[in-house]
Design a protein around this motif. Sequence first.
Motif, PDB file in Angstrom:
ATOM      1  N   LEU A   1     -17.323  79.544   2.168  1.00 38.63           N
ATOM      2  CA  LEU A   1     -17.598  79.687   1.248  1.00 38.63           C
ATOM      3  C   LEU A   1     -18.913  80.330   1.262  1.00 38.63           C
ATOM      4  CD1 LEU A   1     -17.324  78.653  -1.321  1.00 38.63           C
ATOM      5  CD2 LEU A   1     -18.662  76.600  -0.593  1.00 38.63           C
ATOM      6  N   VAL A   2     -19.858  81.554   0.102  1.00 37.16           N
ATOM      7  CA  VAL A   2     -20.790  82.173   0.635  1.00 37.16           C
ATOM      8  C   VAL A   2     -20.777  82.567  -0.520  1.00 37.16           C
ATOM      9  CG1 VAL A   2     -21.867  84.073   1.433  1.00 37.16           C
ATOM     10  CG2 VAL A   2     -19.981  82.813   2.932  1.00 37.16           C
ATOM     11  N   GLY A   3     -22.428  81.758  -0.921  1.00 38.14           N
ATOM     12  CA  GLY A   3     -22.965  81.918  -2.072  1.00 38.14           C
ATOM     13  C   GLY A   3     -24.461  81.321  -2.022  1.00 38.14           C
ATOM     14  N   GLY A   4     -24.810  81.401  -3.884  1.00 36.02           N
ATOM     15  CA  GLY A   4     -25.296  81.164  -4.216  1.00 36.02           C
ATOM     16  C   GLY A   4     -25.207  80.153  -5.814  1.00 36.02           C
ATOM     17  N   THR A   5     -23.874  80.130  -6.432  1.00 34.24           N
ATOM     18  CA  THR A   5     -24.051  79.759  -7.317  1.00 34.24           C
ATOM     19  C   THR A   5     -23.969  78.133  -7.378  1.00 34.24           C
ATOM     20  OG1 THR A   5     -23.169  81.242  -8.331  1.00 34.24           O
ATOM     21  CG2 THR A   5     -22.435  79.326  -9.656  1.00 34.24           C
ATOM     22  N   GLY A   6     -24.664  77.158  -7.313  1.00 29.08           N
ATOM     23  CA  GLY A   6     -24.763  75.491  -6.487  1.00 29.08           C
ATOM     24  C   GLY A   6     -22.972  74.709  -7.157  1.00 29.08           C
TER      25      GLY A   6
ATOM     26  N   VAL B   1     -28.935  70.404 -12.399  1.00 31.26           N
ATOM     27  CA  VAL B   1     -27.769  70.974 -13.680  1.00 31.26           C
ATOM     28  C   VAL B   1     -28.537  72.312 -14.026  1.00 31.26           C
ATOM     29  CG1 VAL B   1     -26.619  71.376 -15.956  1.00 31.26           C
ATOM     30  CG2 VAL B   1     -25.779  70.056 -14.200  1.00 31.26           C
ATOM     31  N   ALA B   2     -30.196  71.782 -14.119  1.00 36.66           N
ATOM     32  CA  ALA B   2     -30.873  72.451 -15.167  1.00 36.66           C
ATOM     33  C   ALA B   2     -31.483  72.946 -13.428  1.00 36.66           C
ATOM     34  CB  ALA B   2     -32.193  71.397 -15.356  1.00 36.66           C
ATOM     35  N   ALA B   3     -31.301  72.576 -12.304  1.00 35.05           N
ATOM     36  CA  ALA B   3     -31.367  73.540 -11.165  1.00 35.05           C
ATOM     37  C   ALA B   3     -31.177  75.247 -11.299  1.00 35.05           C
ATOM     38  CB  ALA B   3     -32.229  73.023  -9.743  1.00 35.05           C
ATOM     39  N   SER B   4     -29.694  74.974 -11.859  1.00 33.36           N
ATOM     40  CA  SER B   4     -28.200  75.714 -11.312  1.00 33.36           C
ATOM     41  C   SER B   4     -28.813  77.006 -12.485  1.00 33.36           C
ATOM     42  CB  SER B   4     -27.676  74.990 -11.089  1.00 33.36           C
ATOM     43  OG  SER B   4     -26.505  74.844 -11.826  1.00 33.36           O
ATOM     44  N   ILE B   5     -28.558  76.311 -13.511  1.00 27.63           N
ATOM     45  CA  ILE B   5     -28.293  77.896 -14.745  1.00 27.63           C
ATOM     46  C   ILE B   5     -30.315  78.649 -14.651  1.00 27.63           C
ATOM     47  CG2 ILE B   5     -26.950  76.160 -16.203  1.00 27.63           C
ATOM     48  CD1 ILE B   5     -28.738  75.240 -18.440  1.00 27.63           C
ATOM     49  N   ASP B   6     -29.565  79.309 -15.070  1.00 27.53           N
ATOM     50  CA  ASP B   6     -30.640  80.462 -16.288  1.00 27.53           C
ATOM     51  C   ASP B   6     -31.303  79.834 -17.543  1.00 27.53           C
ATOM     52  OD1 ASP B   6     -32.391  82.382 -17.597  1.00 27.53           O
ATOM     53  OD2 ASP B   6     -30.783  83.591 -17.748  1.00 27.53           O
ATOM     54  N   ALA B   7     -32.763  79.367 -16.545  1.00 26.47           N
ATOM     55  CA  ALA B   7     -33.082  77.737 -18.415  1.00 26.47           C
ATOM     56  C   ALA B   7     -33.753  78.731 -19.014  1.00 26.47           C
ATOM     57  CB  ALA B   7     -34.427  77.736 -17.621  1.00 26.47           C
ATOM     58  N   ARG B   8     -33.515  80.027 -19.183  1.00 24.84           N
ATOM     59  CA  ARG B   8     -34.362  81.808 -20.044  1.00 24.84           C
ATOM     60  C   ARG B   8     -32.989  81.426 -21.692  1.00 24.84           C
ATOM     61  NH1 ARG B   8     -38.826  84.139 -19.764  1.00 24.84           N
ATOM     62  NH2 ARG B   8     -38.304  85.753 -20.744  1.00 24.84           N
TER      63      ARG B   8
ATOM     64  N   TYR C   1     -34.985  81.976 -10.821  1.00 19.26           N
ATOM     65  CA  TYR C   1     -33.401  81.746 -10.353  1.00 19.26           C
ATOM     66  C   TYR C   1     -33.714  81.495  -8.889  1.00 19.26           C
ATOM     67  CZ  TYR C   1     -28.402  81.479  -9.339  1.00 19.26           C
ATOM     68  OH  TYR C   1     -27.026  81.574  -9.713  1.00 19.26           O
ATOM     69  N   ALA C   2     -34.363  82.067  -7.958  1.00 16.36           N
ATOM     70  CA  ALA C   2     -34.282  81.486  -6.768  1.00 16.36           C
ATOM     71  C   ALA C   2     -35.234  80.370  -6.422  1.00 16.36           C
ATOM     72  CB  ALA C   2     -34.645  82.419  -5.888  1.00 16.36           C
ATOM     73  N   LYS C   3     -35.771  80.032  -7.014  1.00 19.80           N
ATOM     74  CA  LYS C   3     -36.864  79.130  -7.254  1.00 19.80           C
ATOM     75  C   LYS C   3     -35.597  77.653  -7.422  1.00 19.80           C
ATOM     76  CE  LYS C   3     -40.411  77.775  -9.006  1.00 19.80           C
ATOM     77  NZ  LYS C   3     -41.470  77.821  -9.619  1.00 19.80           N
TER      78      LYS C   3
ATOM     79  N   THR D   1     -34.311  73.715  -4.940  1.00 17.12           N
ATOM     80  CA  THR D   1     -34.242  72.451  -5.956  1.00 17.12           C
ATOM     81  C   THR D   1     -32.608  71.980  -5.843  1.00 17.12           C
ATOM     82  OG1 THR D   1     -36.571  73.189  -7.509  1.00 17.12           O
ATOM     83  CG2 THR D   1     -34.384  71.249  -7.498  1.00 17.12           C
ATOM     84  N   TRP D   2     -31.185  73.017  -6.090  1.00 12.39           N
ATOM     85  CA  TRP D   2     -30.143  72.987  -6.559  1.00 12.39           C
ATOM     86  C   TRP D   2     -29.696  72.524  -4.935  1.00 12.39           C
ATOM     87  CZ3 TRP D   2     -26.376  71.783  -9.964  1.00 12.39           C
ATOM     88  CH2 TRP D   2     -24.624  71.704  -9.513  1.00 12.39           C
TER      89      TRP D   2
END
Length: 316
Positions: free
Chosen positions: A102-107, A155-162, A269-271, A275-276
């Motif tokens: 499994l490879v990726g950054g979508t927590g 969840v807040a840490a994983s989505i595009d908060a903008r 997004y990386a931050k 966090t996630w």
Amino acid sequence: MTDEATRPLLLGIVGPTASGKSELAMAVARRIAVEILVADSRQAYRGMDVGTAKPGREARAEVPHHLLDLANPDESFTVAQWVERARGLIPEIAARGRVPLLVGGTGLYVAALVDGHDYAAQPWDLRLRASLTASLAVEGLEPLVERLSSVAPQVAASIDARNPRRVLRAIERAEGGGELPRRDPYPGPVTLIGLERPRQVLYRRIDERAEWLFANGLLEEVGGLMRAGYGPELRPMTGHGYAEAMRHLTGEWTLEQAIDTTARRTRQYAKRQLTWFGRDPRVTWLDAGTGAGDAPALIERAIGLLKRGSGPHRLP
């Protein structure tokens, strides 16, 4: 032997964007017989290749990659659909004598696959939606982001908060029905390693990537998507890089504004990714320092951790 030990082993390399996960995964694949499960919500969309850093033909020809190009940008594609496909692939890969990596950054995708959360199954509450929409119109987005952070920080840490739609939907899921729905957790052993870098190094790599994208085909890709009828109202087109490229192509922003904003949004997004994944005690972190993602010493350390975490399973 426990029941868990008889189930297929699942390996994973996670971490923030631009940390070098893909390079490390390809290097590991040259030493261990794996097939890659891509845990990237944007790489699931067809035609979105440059801006998502989707693995190219050469990489896919060398190592099988799965869970790419699953939907068009104007089609709905949920976490639940992704998990269903991923769960089906794991035993198929194991039956071929290989290990799923499994490879990726979508927590959210990683958590849904490993822990069994089905975030997409939460029903909508129309009254809550109306209340949130009214709050957005009167107070703006920031108070809603704070609200989400208080009720569902991961969840807040994983989505595009903008992205207002994503923030509203996340609050609906968190507040609309009590406990989040669940699927059964993955029943086999799981070994996750995370790739990290000093923050200033990661941000420099993100800035360089943003410049590279705009110089190497992102504008042409976005222009083609726009001509195909995919507009800024579509969720995949709000992703960092795509939204900025559209604003430049329509004359709203200069190229410099588009690049700078892409880099800034990607750093944010990386931050959230850090966090996630930082809250998951199963992730063993590897510091890649300033070197390449496929640096020999890093590869050896990664393989050592994956082997130690595989328990009675021997890596092919």
